[in-house]
Design a protein around this motif. Structure first.
Motif, PDB file in Angstrom:
ATOM      1  N   TRP A 143       0.842   9.728  -5.561  1.00  0.00           N
ATOM      2  CA  TRP A 143       1.218  11.108  -5.217  1.00  0.00           C
ATOM      3  C   TRP A 143       2.015  11.739  -6.343  1.00  0.00           C
ATOM      4  O   TRP A 143       1.816  12.892  -6.690  1.00  0.00           O
ATOM      5  CB  TRP A 143       2.033  11.085  -3.927  1.00  0.00           C
ATOM      6  CG  TRP A 143       2.440  12.476  -3.499  1.00  0.00           C
ATOM      7  CD1 TRP A 143       1.713  13.361  -2.823  1.00  0.00           C
ATOM      8  CD2 TRP A 143       3.698  13.103  -3.785  1.00  0.00           C
ATOM      9  NE1 TRP A 143       2.401  14.529  -2.631  1.00  0.00           N
ATOM     10  CE2 TRP A 143       3.657  14.396  -3.234  1.00  0.00           C
ATOM     11  CE3 TRP A 143       4.857  12.692  -4.441  1.00  0.00           C
ATOM     12  CZ2 TRP A 143       4.718  15.264  -3.311  1.00  0.00           C
ATOM     13  CZ3 TRP A 143       5.906  13.575  -4.517  1.00  0.00           C
ATOM     14  CH2 TRP A 143       5.850  14.855  -3.963  1.00  0.00           C
ATOM     15  N   ASP A 151       0.706   4.237  -2.825  1.00  0.00           N
ATOM     16  CA  ASP A 151       0.439   5.623  -2.449  1.00  0.00           C
ATOM     17  C   ASP A 151       1.505   6.563  -2.986  1.00  0.00           C
ATOM     18  O   ASP A 151       1.210   7.698  -3.413  1.00  0.00           O
ATOM     19  CB  ASP A 151       0.355   5.736  -0.931  1.00  0.00           C
ATOM     20  CG  ASP A 151      -0.875   5.055  -0.373  1.00  0.00           C
ATOM     21  OD1 ASP A 151      -1.797   4.774  -1.178  1.00  0.00           O
ATOM     22  OD2 ASP A 151      -0.925   4.791   0.844  1.00  0.00           O
ATOM     23  N   ARG A 157       0.837  -1.216   0.000  1.00  0.00           N
ATOM     24  CA  ARG A 157       0.000   0.000   0.000  1.00  0.00           C
ATOM     25  C   ARG A 157       0.869   1.262   0.000  1.00  0.00           C
ATOM     26  O   ARG A 157       0.544   2.264  -0.641  1.00  0.00           O
ATOM     27  CB  ARG A 157      -0.923  -0.018   1.229  1.00  0.00           C
ATOM     28  CG  ARG A 157      -1.878   1.149   1.311  1.00  0.00           C
ATOM     29  CD  ARG A 157      -2.825   1.139   0.145  1.00  0.00           C
ATOM     30  NE  ARG A 157      -3.723   2.253   0.204  1.00  0.00           N
ATOM     31  CZ  ARG A 157      -4.906   2.236   0.864  1.00  0.00           C
ATOM     32  NH1 ARG A 157      -5.269   1.110   1.471  1.00  0.00           N
ATOM     33  NH2 ARG A 157      -5.672   3.274   0.887  1.00  0.00           N
TER      34      ARG A 157
END
Length: 826
Positions: free
Chosen positions: A727, A723, A719
């Motif tokens: 971003w 992420d 995860r």
């Protein structure tokens, strides 16, 4: 409490047994013991067990006519259910009232008596009634009818009063409260109970006052709630209707005051249908009280409301309403025209306050007048909507001056109103119209004749007897300030011509041919002034004098000198006024917006509170349901374990021991205690087994957690990578968007740079124009300044010259005095 009532079901069974053997009082006491006990005030008992007990208890109270015991039971049951199970309380109260109504109706049919001939049900057996019954000659049937019906009517009245007192403080049974009040109204009408109706209206009025003054709580009635206001308004309108049907006009007026108070409390007008009903009823009350002026005003308000707000109104309905308003207005007695002193004496403060109060009930700013109503009828076109015959009646009474044929014309129209079925609703105004017609006849005859035979006057009024006509003449002298003297010796009437008896400074009322002698004194001083003014002009003349011409020239010079400054001040004042108006409008707008936001926030808070209350009730019901299911499961498990216990060796042993001890001689409680001991042992063994199983379950859960930890760590690492990629993608999109916005901004900058030269040129032209205007105003100011400065310097020069001359004269006088004194000395 005895052992039979350790459970409420046992009390109900015991009460049924007492009823079967013919002991209802013992059964009532047994049920009352359960209802009054604090032990059974749990929610479970109130929902499932106590409701049948309460119903049986109320049945016995009704059969035995124990109203006070029914009241105590209902209040106890309200304390149990008003917070948890309001539906049960509502069912019980409705059952109680329906049962009382059924018993009363059965007694009425059995007694063959429609009403009860007793003034007050709260005081049935007075000493006077007992003595009268002893000496009266009534038969056995009448006495039996009174014995059968009167107690049931009294019981039903007490039941209504108790239920209203029971339900008035809880907003959750507010609908039931108003239904009970409406049933009580029907009871009073059905049995012709005027005294009880007055008491009922007084109780409702006191309940409303307590609601207004009451302290806020969760279950308290909130009069700011629109639904509560609507239900109270509907109940008061029904109360007004029943008061009118029972011909209790004082109670009807009080109900009108209550309705008006609720309208003010609601701060908005009710529905048009309710307002129409309100104006219709208040017009009826004013008509019955003999207040013709406010009766006509109420009908006029009803006409306006129906014409403006009723969408599908027909021409026939509009004609009917307009005809009634016109006739009611024409039937209003003529206003009194007393002199100022008498009017001051009669118009006392209490009468003025009463008239203003009646006008407030009709939502009028000031009390109506007969002339004002007639002008409004003409201005708003009400006269044109009435029947043609009634339009002619208006023309004869208010416009045309024809005293010799007035009564004959009006008589034909009144005959039409009395004979035609379509105008039967206007028959109540015929007598008043005859009175108005005779008064008009006397006033118009007084403008034509100085003396008239009484027989001739009777011929001109065919629908009036000589006595009625003489009464009309006396009232006209008394109220309308006419000068009439009745000569019974010569059988004639003399109309006075004295100028010193003057009316008020009002215009003559109604059609007028000429001013009466008593009215001429009002213009006497004005006429004298006009004549003297003409004589002065003829003698002195209108040529202005030298002083007047000089004064006029000075005024004109002063005006031309200050006109520019005054004009500038007026313009500045106008601007200040406009700015102040804008500021006040802005303040009002902000205040209205703030008030709207405050109202919205208040409504939102009330909605949130209501949602929280409903959610709490739902959670409470869910919790009670779960507890009931859990108790059922526990009871079922207990039964299974008892059955299993009886099959085990221990159970067999217990049974065998009890058989050895002669079970027939043992106390049932002892047998139950031994069974409970064995069950307690079995329960403790079961708890020991459950503890060992709990330990096994704990080890299993710990092993699961140990296996889950590596998998969770792996998921978190994946995860984190996802992420980070997300971003980076969002950051690239943001930078691209900012670059695009900069390109657009640069394009706008280049486009505006091309307009810079034109902008600067426009600004230079504007500044030059403003500069020229400023220079002109500055030149005017300097010119005015130089003029004023030179004038003031000239004035100061003259003042100094005058002062030096005065000082020189004073010095000369001193020298002369000094020389005289010196000469006398030598």
């Amino acid at each position: 409490m005895s052992r039979f009532y350790q459970r409420p079901e046992n009390a109900l069974k015991r009460a049924n047994e007492f009823i079967e053997v013919g002991k209802p009082i013992r059964a009532l006491d047994a049920l009352a013991e359960v209802i009054k006990s604090k032990k059974y005030r749990s929610t479970t008992y109130s929902e499932k067990v106590l409701e049948p007990i309460m119903i049986k208890y109320l049945e016995l109270c009704v059969d035995l006519k124990k109203a006070y015991m029914a009241k105590e039971g209902l209040f106890q049951y309200r304390n149990m259910c008003q917070s948890v199970n309001v539906a049960s309380l509502e069912n019980v109260v409705r059952f109680y009232l329906n049962l009382a109504e059924e018993k009363t109706e059965a007694a009425r049919q059995e007694s063959h008596q429609a009403v009860v001939d007793i003034d007050d049900l709260d005081n049935v057996a007075t000493p006077e009634s007992i003595l009268l019954s002893a000496v009266s000659g009534e038969d056995a049937q009448d006495r039996s009818d009174r014995v059968i019906l009167t107690p049931w009517v009294k019981f039903l009245w007490e039941s209504y009063r108790q239920c209203l007192e029971l339900l008035r403080t809880n907003s959750r049974v507010e609908k039931l409260y108003h239904d009970t009040a409406q049933h009580a109204f029907k009871f009073c009408l059905k049995y012709a109970r005027k005294t009880e109706f007055r008491k009922l209206c007084e109780n409702l009025r006191s309940h409303l006052a307590l609601m207004v003054k009451g302290t806020p709580s969760v279950t308290a009635v909130n009069l700011s709630n629109p639904e509560t206001q609507q239900m109270n308004l509907e109940t008061r309108l029904l109360q007004l209707d029943f008061a009118i049907q029972m011909e209790l006009w004082q109670e009807a007026y009080k109900a009108i005051e209550d309705i008006h108070g609720l309208m003010i409390l609601a701060k908005k007008m009710p529905r048009p249908q309710q307002m129409a009903q309100y104006y219709q009823k208040i017009a009826l009350v004013f008509g019955k009280s003999g207040n013709h002026l406010f009766h006509a005003a109420a009908l006029f308000r009803l006409f306006q409301l129906s014409r403006d707000l009723k969408k599908n109104i027909t021409t026939e309905e509009l004609q009917k309403l307009g005809s009634r308003v016109l006739v009611a207005t024409l039937a209003v007695p003529l206003p009194s025209a007393h002199p100022e002193f008498d009017r001051f004496i009669e118009t006392e403060k209490s009468a003025m306050e009463k008239t203003q109060k009646l006008a407030t009930l009709l939502h009028l700013n000031q009390p109506p007048t007969r002339n004002g109503l007639i002008k409004d009828l003409v201005r708003l076109g009400v006269v044109a909507t009435a029947m043609p015959q009634l339009q002619q009646l208006y023309h004869f009474l208010e416009v045309e001056f024809d005293p010799l044929h007035l009564c004959n014309k009006v008589k034909n129209i009144l005959a039409f109103m009395a004979e035609v079925e379509e105008t039967s609703y206007l028959n109540q105004y015929i007598h008043a119209l005859e009175e108005i017609t005779l008064t008009r006849l006397v006033k118009q005859i007084a403008q034509l004749y100085s003396t008239i035979r009484f027989e001739r006057l009777v011929q001109l009024a065919p629908f009036a007897s000589p006595f009625d006509l003489e009464r009309i003449v006396v009232n006209a002298v008394r109220h309308t300030d006419m000068q009439i003297r009745i000569d019974h010796r010569n059988n004639c009437l003399h109309f006075g011509t004295e100028l010193f008896e003057a009316q008020r400074e009002d215009l003559p009322e109604g059609p007028t041919l000429q001013a009466m002698p008593s009215e001429q004194i009002r213009t006497h001083l004005i006429t004298m002034y006009c004549v003297l003014n003409k004589a002065t002009i003829a003698v002195v003349g209108n040529a202005p004098t030298k002083e007047e011409r000089q004064l006029k020239a000075q005024i004109a010079a002063l005006y031309h000198q200050n006109k520019a400054r005054d004009h500038h001040q007026l313009l500045s004042r106008q601007k200040i006024i406009e700015d102040r108006k804008e500021y006040l409008e802005k303040l009002n707008t902000e205040r209205e917006e703030e008030e709207g936001r405050r109202q919205e926030e208040l409504i939102r808070q009330q909605l949130l509170a209501e949602q929280r209350r409903l959610e709490a009730e739902r959670q409470e019901r869910e919790r009670l349901r779960q507890e009931a299911e859990l108790r059922q499961v526990q009871a079922r498990h207990l039964k299974e374990k008892v059955a299993q216990f009886s099959q085990t060796a221990i159970g067999q042993k217990v049974i065998k021991k009890m058989e050895d001890e002669d079970i027939s001689k043992l106390d049932p409680d002892l047998i139950m205690a031994r069974q409970l001991e064995e069950l307690e042992k079995e329960r403790k063994e079961l708890q020991t087994k459950l503890r060992s199983q709990e330990k096994k379950i704990d080890h299993l859960e710990r092993a699961k957690r140990i296996e889950e930890i590596p998998l969770l760590e792996k998921y978190l690492a994946e995860r984190k990578v996802q992420d980070k990629l997300l971003w980076k993608q969002q950051e690239e999109e943001r930078i691209a968007q900012l670059q695009e916005e900069r390109k657009v901004a640069m394009l706008h900058r280049d486009r505006l740079m091309r307009m810079r030269v034109d902008k600067e040129k426009f600004i230079d032209n504007l500044k030059s124009a403003r500069r020229s205007v400023f220079k002109e105003k500055l030149a005017e100011f300097e010119t005015m300044y130089d003029t004023v400065r030179s004038d003031r310097l000239k004035q100061r020069r003259e003042q100094r010259r005058e002062q030096r001359r005065i000082q020189w004269i004073k010095g000369l006088h001193l020298q002369i005095r000094f020389l005289k004194n010196k000469t006398k000395t030598h």
